[in-house]
Design an enzyme around this catalytic site. Structure first.
Site, mmCIF file in Angstrom:
data_model
loop_
_atom_site.group_PDB
_atom_site.id
_atom_site.type_symbol
_atom_site.label_atom_id
_atom_site.label_comp_id
_atom_site.label_asym_id
_atom_site.label_seq_id
_atom_site.Cartn_x
_atom_site.Cartn_y
_atom_site.Cartn_z
ATOM 1 N N CYS A 1 -16.895 -38.658 23.378
ATOM 2 C CA CYS A 1 -16.403 -37.710 22.241
ATOM 3 C C CYS A 1 -15.323 -36.903 22.778
ATOM 4 O O CYS A 1 -14.644 -36.394 22.075
ATOM 5 C CB CYS A 1 -17.739 -36.864 21.660
ATOM 6 S SG CYS A 1 -18.517 -36.009 23.199
ATOM 7 N N LYS B 1 -36.016 -37.233 21.998
ATOM 8 C CA LYS B 1 -36.153 -38.649 21.412
ATOM 9 C C LYS B 1 -34.662 -39.356 21.672
ATOM 10 O O LYS B 1 -33.682 -38.653 21.292
ATOM 11 C CB LYS B 1 -36.163 -38.418 19.956
ATOM 12 C CG LYS B 1 -36.194 -39.845 19.158
ATOM 13 C CD LYS B 1 -35.977 -39.407 17.703
ATOM 14 C CE LYS B 1 -34.216 -39.687 17.553
ATOM 15 N NZ LYS B 1 -33.566 -41.113 17.917
ATOM 16 N N PRO B 2 -34.606 -40.451 22.568
ATOM 17 C CA PRO B 2 -33.310 -41.091 22.754
ATOM 18 C C PRO B 2 -32.747 -41.633 21.429
ATOM 19 O O PRO B 2 -33.638 -41.981 20.602
ATOM 20 C CB PRO B 2 -33.570 -42.044 23.816
ATOM 21 C CG PRO B 2 -35.153 -42.278 23.560
ATOM 22 C CD PRO B 2 -35.892 -40.909 22.908
ATOM 23 N N ALA B 3 -31.655 -42.292 21.541
ATOM 24 C CA ALA B 3 -31.029 -42.872 20.506
ATOM 25 C C ALA B 3 -31.627 -44.106 20.379
ATOM 26 O O ALA B 3 -32.047 -44.654 21.148
ATOM 27 C CB ALA B 3 -29.510 -43.062 20.736
ATOM 28 N N TRP C 1 -26.201 -42.398 21.930
ATOM 29 C CA TRP C 1 -26.420 -43.909 22.633
ATOM 30 C C TRP C 1 -25.155 -44.108 23.693
ATOM 31 O O TRP C 1 -25.212 -44.895 24.396
ATOM 32 C CB TRP C 1 -26.323 -44.841 21.583
ATOM 33 C CG TRP C 1 -25.212 -44.752 20.568
ATOM 34 C CD1 TRP C 1 -25.488 -44.209 19.318
ATOM 35 C CD2 TRP C 1 -23.867 -45.069 20.742
ATOM 36 N NE1 TRP C 1 -24.044 -44.180 18.710
ATOM 37 C CE2 TRP C 1 -23.276 -44.695 19.797
ATOM 38 C CE3 TRP C 1 -23.140 -45.639 21.910
ATOM 39 C CZ2 TRP C 1 -22.037 -45.191 19.537
ATOM 40 C CZ3 TRP C 1 -21.851 -46.002 21.690
ATOM 41 C CH2 TRP C 1 -21.185 -45.508 20.412
ATOM 42 N N ASN C 2 -24.238 -43.252 23.630
ATOM 43 C CA ASN C 2 -23.073 -43.508 24.252
ATOM 44 C C ASN C 2 -23.362 -43.132 25.979
ATOM 45 O O ASN C 2 -22.393 -43.862 26.730
ATOM 46 C CB ASN C 2 -21.661 -42.884 23.829
ATOM 47 C CG ASN C 2 -21.730 -41.460 23.777
ATOM 48 O OD1 ASN C 2 -22.775 -40.705 23.948
ATOM 49 N ND2 ASN C 2 -20.493 -40.678 23.507
ATOM 50 N N GLU D 1 -23.610 -30.410 20.269
ATOM 51 C CA GLU D 1 -22.287 -30.892 20.751
ATOM 52 C C GLU D 1 -22.086 -32.002 19.894
ATOM 53 O O GLU D 1 -22.510 -33.069 19.955
ATOM 54 C CB GLU D 1 -22.831 -31.431 22.217
ATOM 55 C CG GLU D 1 -21.570 -31.581 23.243
ATOM 56 C CD GLU D 1 -21.041 -33.182 23.246
ATOM 57 O OE1 GLU D 1 -20.422 -33.538 22.750
ATOM 58 O OE2 GLU D 1 -21.770 -33.841 24.329
ATOM 59 N N LEU D 2 -20.922 -31.702 19.189
ATOM 60 C CA LEU D 2 -20.930 -32.708 18.024
ATOM 61 C C LEU D 2 -19.319 -33.235 17.974
ATOM 62 O O LEU D 2 -18.772 -33.516 19.184
ATOM 63 C CB LEU D 2 -20.658 -31.775 16.539
ATOM 64 C CG LEU D 2 -22.102 -30.999 16.612
ATOM 65 C CD1 LEU D 2 -21.909 -29.913 15.483
ATOM 66 C CD2 LEU D 2 -23.205 -31.807 16.457
ATOM 67 N N GLU E 1 -12.843 -39.400 14.058
ATOM 68 C CA GLU E 1 -13.082 -40.035 15.185
ATOM 69 C C GLU E 1 -13.125 -41.693 15.309
ATOM 70 O O GLU E 1 -14.352 -41.903 14.490
ATOM 71 C CB GLU E 1 -14.388 -39.308 15.880
ATOM 72 C CG GLU E 1 -14.431 -39.351 17.124
ATOM 73 C CD GLU E 1 -15.876 -38.430 17.788
ATOM 74 O OE1 GLU E 1 -16.564 -38.206 16.695
ATOM 75 O OE2 GLU E 1 -15.671 -38.259 18.891
ATOM 76 N N GLY F 1 -24.231 -35.455 19.117
ATOM 77 C CA GLY F 1 -24.048 -36.465 17.902
ATOM 78 C C GLY F 1 -22.941 -35.946 16.889
ATOM 79 O O GLY F 1 -22.244 -35.351 17.265
ATOM 80 N N SER F 2 -23.099 -36.506 15.714
ATOM 81 C CA SER F 2 -22.443 -36.259 14.675
ATOM 82 C C SER F 2 -22.218 -34.875 14.202
ATOM 83 O O SER F 2 -23.418 -34.378 14.361
ATOM 84 C CB SER F 2 -22.512 -37.438 13.664
ATOM 85 O OG SER F 2 -23.440 -36.913 12.826
HETATM 86 C C1 SIN Z 1 -19.968 -37.260 25.191
HETATM 87 O O1 SIN Z 1 -19.270 -38.280 24.900
HETATM 88 O O2 SIN Z 1 -20.708 -36.832 24.566
HETATM 89 C C2 SIN Z 1 -20.240 -36.700 26.669
HETATM 90 C C3 SIN Z 1 -19.095 -37.144 27.396
HETATM 91 C C4 SIN Z 1 -18.906 -36.596 28.765
HETATM 92 O O3 SIN Z 1 -20.025 -36.220 29.334
HETATM 93 O O4 SIN Z 1 -18.125 -36.704 29.484
#
Ligand code: SIN
Length: 483
Positions: A284, A172-174, A148-149, A250-251, A385, A228-229
């Protein structure tokens, strides 16, 4: 605003008729309803993607690139409306929403260009009667599961390379931010993407496991790309083993940000503001632990506190706001738990350190931008985090000590440091255990750069020339009998 699933070139509701409310995190008001999909919808999406695969993978790369470029142009034409939609459902300030649209489009444009350069190899054969080739081909149907971020950038960064490579996609989006993704798919349809090449289903937190399990169990899905997580990433790795899918994960991260005694302190403060407060700290790659050398500690904290104290908190609808609401109640509760735990373990609040609710920040999801001093490894925020606007500052005295502290985490996504010492810069860049390093720089993301982590922050690369590889196989072809 699109509020239906898109499967096989048709906008449709969830087969079971479920609906999911999308809320504005600024005040928790209802923006729209989208389908609350189940396993049946997920399977229908794979049926469509599988049916479209032979046509799409046989489409010349140049034609795929043309469609992607058209999609890129449409995204940029709609930058203001898409940016406003991102801000509405995700909460980030309007300027950041607009910037995210450009960031998302940059991946579409980049991979449109990369599509036409997916060259194979001619390998020198060990005997005269053979020709040996390495051909690159698409992996097949890809499932993209996004957070979602960054509701636009994360889905673009997965879908664009997949389509460029000749894969078809189920996405599938958040559950918190499906509207931006649905709007992007509507633009892809307008760009002329053939039916079935790109399919999307939305689902609630409750039904997401059923949707994802349907894709995990389906042997036709050859790859999962997930942001995600770490806990969910590990589950996907375990559960996809039955059909040996390719994975990009990508966690989570726990980025260190190190300020040495020879750093340009103003540049370091600036870099920290950019990297920490982007998206209110819900990124992240945000610094999660800030290590400052004892001899510059007090000056750095003073400069930082002045900047953080001046940040304007408010909803995206207020054009001047710099920090929006957090995404939901769970996010706020985690931030509060981390700050309270740090204070209980001896941290001092320099700025912020509390929820805010007033005439401007009128909803329940606002947390004041915060600086904490005297942070220690005993605090929860040093190993988890925080994903919010909190800067915990740790003191250090020497390079070896801070390097050990920086690497003392199971995560390895990003790391940052500020120094004017050239030899130290290369020593640190080599020794930090992470996938992304910022040297005297806080803004790292770019479509041309490989984005991903090491250790429990995942594997696979997004963006850059490497980003296309993750959606392709190499096939060896050997032709004999030529002499
Ligand atoms: C993310 O927070 O998963 C990606 C951040 C970014 O692309 O800089």
């Amino acid at each position: 605003m699109q509020t239906q699933n898109y499967i096989g070139g048709r906008w449709c509701d969830a087969q079971a008729g479920g609906r999911l409310a999308v809320l504005n995190p600024a005040d928790d008001s209802r923006i729209a309803e989208v389908p609350d999909s189940t396993a049946a919808d997920a399977r229908a999406a794979v049926d469509a993607a599988q049916a479209a695969l032979p046509f799409w993978r046989a489409t010349p790369a140049k034609q795929r690139a043309t469609l992607l470029k058209r999609w890129n142009d449409l995204i940029l034409e709609h930058q203001d409306t898409l940016g406003a939609l991102i801000s509405l459902e995700q909460g980030k300030p309007l300027a950041e929403g607009r910037a995210e649209v450009a960031y998302a489009a940059s991946y579409v444009e980049w991979f449109a260009e990369e599509a036409t350069r997916a060259n194979g190899e001619v390998i020198p054969a060990p005997v005269a009667s053979r020709r040996m080739l390495a051909l690159r081909e698409p992996v097949g149907v890809v499932a993209a599961i996004t957070p979602w971020n960054f509701p636009a950038a994360m889905i673009a960064r997965k879908i664009a390379p997949a389509l460029a490579a000749g894969c078809t996609v189920v996405a599938k989006p958040a559950e918190d931010t499906p509207l931006t993704a649905l709007a992007l798919v509507a633009l892809a349809e307008q760009a002329g993407l053939p039916p079935g090449t790109l399919n999307i289903v939305s689902a609630s937190r409750e039904h997401t496991p059923a949707v994802v399990e349907a894709w995990l169990d389906d042997a036709r899905v050859r790859k999962i790309s997930f942001t995600g997580s770490t806990a969910v990433g590990k589950h996907l790795a375990r559960a996809s083993a039955a059909t040996l899918k390719k994975l990009s994960l990508e966690l989570g991260g726990n980025a260190p940000f190190i300020v040495f005694d020879d750093a340009d302190l103003d540049a370091a403060v600036e870099g920290l503001m950019v990297s920490k407060f982007r998206n209110g700290g819900q990124t992240c790659v945000c610094p999660n632990r800030v290590y400052v050398h004892s001899t510059v500690h007090d000056r750095f904290v003073e400069k930082l506190a002045t900047r953080v104290g001046a940040l304007k908190l408010g909803p995206a609808s207020d054009g001047g706001s710099q920090i929006g609401p957090m995404i939901n109640a769970r996010a706020i509760e985690k931030i509060e738990r981390h700050v309270n735990d740090a204070v209980a373990h001896g941290a001092k609040v320099v700025v912020g350190g509390r929820r805010v609710r007033n005439a401007v920040a009128a909803g329940p999801n606002y947390y004041a931008p915060t600086v904490l001093c005297d942070a220690t490894p005993a605090m929860a925020l040093s190993c988890e985090e925080t994903f919010g606007p909190v800067v915990p500052i740790f003191r250090f005295d020497d390079e070896a000590e801070v390097l050990a502290l920086a690497n003392d985490t199971p995560f390895g996504l990003a790391a940052y440091f500020y120094t004017q010492h050239m030899a130290r810069a290369w020593r640190l860049a080599d020794a930090l255990e992470c996938g992304i390093v910022g040297v005297n720089e806080g803004a790292l993301a770019a479509e041309a750069a490989p984005f991903s982590g090491v250790k429990e922050s995942g594997y696979g690369r997004e963006g850059s020339t490497h980003g296309l590889d993750d959606y392709m196989h190499t096939k060896y072809v050997c032709q004999g009998g030529l002499s």
